[in-house]
Write a protein that holds these residues in place. Structure first.
Motif, PDB file in Angstrom:
ATOM      1  N   THR A  73       3.104 -13.328  21.922  1.00 56.10           N
ATOM      2  CA  THR A  73       2.165 -14.033  22.795  1.00 56.10           C
ATOM      3  C   THR A  73       0.735 -13.617  22.510  1.00 56.10           C
ATOM      4  O   THR A  73      -0.177 -14.458  22.464  1.00 56.10           O
ATOM      5  N   SER A  74       0.510 -12.334  22.297  1.00 59.72           N
ATOM      6  CA  SER A  74      -0.835 -11.835  22.002  1.00 59.72           C
ATOM      7  C   SER A  74      -1.375 -12.469  20.733  1.00 59.72           C
ATOM      8  O   SER A  74      -2.534 -12.911  20.688  1.00 59.72           O
ATOM      9  N   PHE A  75      -0.540 -12.513  19.705  1.00 59.62           N
ATOM     10  CA  PHE A  75      -0.965 -13.093  18.433  1.00 59.62           C
ATOM     11  C   PHE A  75      -1.265 -14.581  18.575  1.00 59.62           C
ATOM     12  O   PHE A  75      -2.326 -15.066  18.147  1.00 59.62           O
ATOM     13  N   LEU A  76      -0.342 -15.320  19.175  1.00 58.90           N
ATOM     14  CA  LEU A  76      -0.486 -16.772  19.258  1.00 58.90           C
ATOM     15  C   LEU A  76      -1.638 -17.187  20.165  1.00 58.90           C
ATOM     16  O   LEU A  76      -2.348 -18.151  19.873  1.00 58.90           O
TER      17      LEU A  76
ATOM     18  N   PHE B  96      -0.809  -2.686  11.333  1.00 57.27           N
ATOM     19  CA  PHE B  96       0.435  -2.721  12.113  1.00 57.27           C
ATOM     20  C   PHE B  96       1.487  -1.849  11.437  1.00 57.27           C
ATOM     21  O   PHE B  96       2.167  -1.058  12.090  1.00 57.27           O
ATOM     22  N   GLY B  97       1.628  -1.985  10.132  1.00 57.23           N
ATOM     23  CA  GLY B  97       2.602  -1.172   9.406  1.00 57.23           C
ATOM     24  C   GLY B  97       2.225   0.289   9.342  1.00 57.23           C
ATOM     25  O   GLY B  97       3.097   1.174   9.378  1.00 57.23           O
ATOM     26  N   LEU B  98       0.925   0.576   9.272  1.00 53.80           N
ATOM     27  CA  LEU B  98       0.478   1.971   9.228  1.00 53.80           C
ATOM     28  C   LEU B  98       0.791   2.696  10.528  1.00 53.80           C
ATOM     29  O   LEU B  98       0.896   3.930  10.546  1.00 53.80           O
ATOM     30  N   GLY B  99       0.937   1.935  11.615  1.00 54.19           N
ATOM     31  CA  GLY B  99       1.339   2.557  12.876  1.00 54.19           C
ATOM     32  C   GLY B  99       2.652   3.307  12.754  1.00 54.19           C
ATOM     33  O   GLY B  99       2.869   4.325  13.424  1.00 54.19           O
TER      34      GLY B  99
ATOM     35  N   SER C 116       2.082   3.789  20.831  1.00 53.78           N
ATOM     36  CA  SER C 116       1.338   3.152  21.924  1.00 53.78           C
ATOM     37  C   SER C 116       1.501   1.633  21.838  1.00 53.78           C
ATOM     38  O   SER C 116       1.137   1.020  20.823  1.00 53.78           O
ATOM     39  N   TYR C 117       2.013   1.043  22.898  1.00 53.78           N
ATOM     40  CA  TYR C 117       2.174  -0.414  22.917  1.00 53.78           C
ATOM     41  C   TYR C 117       0.823  -1.106  22.834  1.00 53.78           C
ATOM     42  O   TYR C 117       0.684  -2.147  22.182  1.00 53.78           O
ATOM     43  N   ALA C 118      -0.192  -0.515  23.460  1.00 51.13           N
ATOM     44  CA  ALA C 118      -1.535  -1.096  23.439  1.00 51.13           C
ATOM     45  C   ALA C 118      -2.053  -1.213  22.007  1.00 51.13           C
ATOM     46  O   ALA C 118      -2.741  -2.190  21.661  1.00 51.13           O
ATOM     47  N   TYR C 119      -1.737  -0.227  21.165  1.00 51.18           N
ATOM     48  CA  TYR C 119      -2.181  -0.271  19.772  1.00 51.18           C
ATOM     49  C   TYR C 119      -1.650  -1.523  19.073  1.00 51.18           C
ATOM     50  O   TYR C 119      -2.406  -2.259  18.431  1.00 51.18           O
ATOM     51  N   PHE C 120      -0.356  -1.786  19.213  1.00 47.19           N
ATOM     52  CA  PHE C 120       0.249  -2.929  18.533  1.00 47.19           C
ATOM     53  C   PHE C 120      -0.234  -4.250  19.117  1.00 47.19           C
ATOM     54  O   PHE C 120      -0.391  -5.236  18.388  1.00 47.19           O
ATOM     55  N   VAL C 121      -0.476  -4.296  20.419  1.00 46.46           N
ATOM     56  CA  VAL C 121      -1.002  -5.518  21.040  1.00 46.46           C
ATOM     57  C   VAL C 121      -2.409  -5.806  20.525  1.00 46.46           C
ATOM     58  O   VAL C 121      -2.738  -6.946  20.177  1.00 46.46           O
ATOM     59  N   ILE C 122      -3.251  -4.786  20.463  1.00 42.97           N
ATOM     60  CA  ILE C 122      -4.625  -4.972  19.978  1.00 42.97           C
ATOM     61  C   ILE C 122      -4.623  -5.431  18.526  1.00 42.97           C
ATOM     62  O   ILE C 122      -5.398  -6.323  18.133  1.00 42.97           O
ATOM     63  N   ILE C 123      -3.755  -4.844  17.721  1.00 33.53           N
ATOM     64  CA  ILE C 123      -3.647  -5.260  16.320  1.00 33.53           C
ATOM     65  C   ILE C 123      -3.234  -6.727  16.232  1.00 33.53           C
ATOM     66  O   ILE C 123      -3.772  -7.503  15.428  1.00 33.53           O
TER      67      ILE C 123
END
Length: 252
Positions: free
Chosen positions: A66-69, A106-109, A116-123
């Motif tokens: 959803t964040s991406f779209l 995203f992969g470097l995470g 952190s879920y926030a990290y992946f959402v921001i990415i």
């Protein structure tokens, strides 16, 4: 090739989802025996990647999509406006380089052990915004090179990029998904960034740049190469209705 790489870099998340949250009890004994006791191995999500090891993991994964779209949809409104007002070679190159950066982040995470879920959402949000640079740019370039009467067959052939990009993205992501899924994002990120450099070096935006005659001198609109802005003389109520119907078709 440009938009194929866009689709290629979007595909890894759909492949890696199956590893981020999976039923770990189905893994073979050889996979857990060196690091776990039998009691620990009975935990259904001991091998899941945090924070996707919780009961609401499907909701969290859906939030990434959803964040991406959502960011992609918002970015499309601005990307089209910006693309008409700057050099398309620079705009497309910048979009591809930044798309590659956020795909790789995203992969470097995984390798940086970020949970952190926030990290992946921001990415995902920034990735969606950068990915929105592709469609307006490549469609404009196609329109610059091919006259209206030939765009049907050209667009039909060109739209194969969707399937080709999705297939390549799935194949590339699948290579590392079971071992080091971070590479499933880093490699596509490198590919789209590399393609961005190729676009910068070789993209010819206008036929006039290589001594060819322009193809868009048609009655009903005028085209200013300097400002790169199309002024529609016949964009009336009927045209607006067709445009809105096209939006609904693409939405469906």
């Amino acid at each position: 090739m440009a938009y194929t790489s866009y689709h290629l870099s979007r595909k890894p998340i759909s492949v890696v989802k199956e590893v981020l949250h999976q039923n770990c009890t189905l893994l073979s004994e050889d996979e857990w025996k060196p690091i776990l006791t039998p009691e620990e191995a009975n935990e259904t999500c001991w091998c899941c990647y945090k924070p996707f090891d919780q009961a609401n993991a499907k909701g969290l994964l859906g939030g990434l999509d959803t964040s991406f779209l959502f960011a992609y949809a918002i970015g499309m409104f601005f990307s089209g406006h910006v693309a008409e007002r700057m050099n398309l070679r620079y705009f497309l190159t910048g979009g591809m380089l930044l798309s590659g950066l956020f795909t790789a982040l995203f992969g470097l995470g995984y390798f940086w052990n970020i949970h952190s879920y926030a990290y992946f959402v921001i990415i995902q949000i920034f990735g969606g915004l950068m990915q929105s640079s592709g469609w307006p740019s490549v469609v404009t370039c196609i329109g610059n090179w091919f006259p209206k009467g030939r765009r049907g067959i050209i667009m039909g052939i060109w739209n194969s990029h969707t399937s080709i990009g999705n297939i390549l993205g799935s194949l590339i992501a699948a290579i590392w998904v079971d071992d080091d899924w971070g590479w499933s994002f880093i490699v596509p990120g490198i590919i789209i960034a590399g393609m961005g450099i190729i676009i910068f070096l070789f993209l010819v935006v206008y036929p006039e740049d290589v001594g060819c005659a322009p193809v868009n001198k048609k009655k009903g609109y005028s085209f200013s190469r300097r400002s790169n802005i199309i002024t529609w003389g016949s964009f009336n109520t009927r045209s607006s209705g067709i445009f809105i119907m096209f939006i609904f078709c693409k939405t469906c």
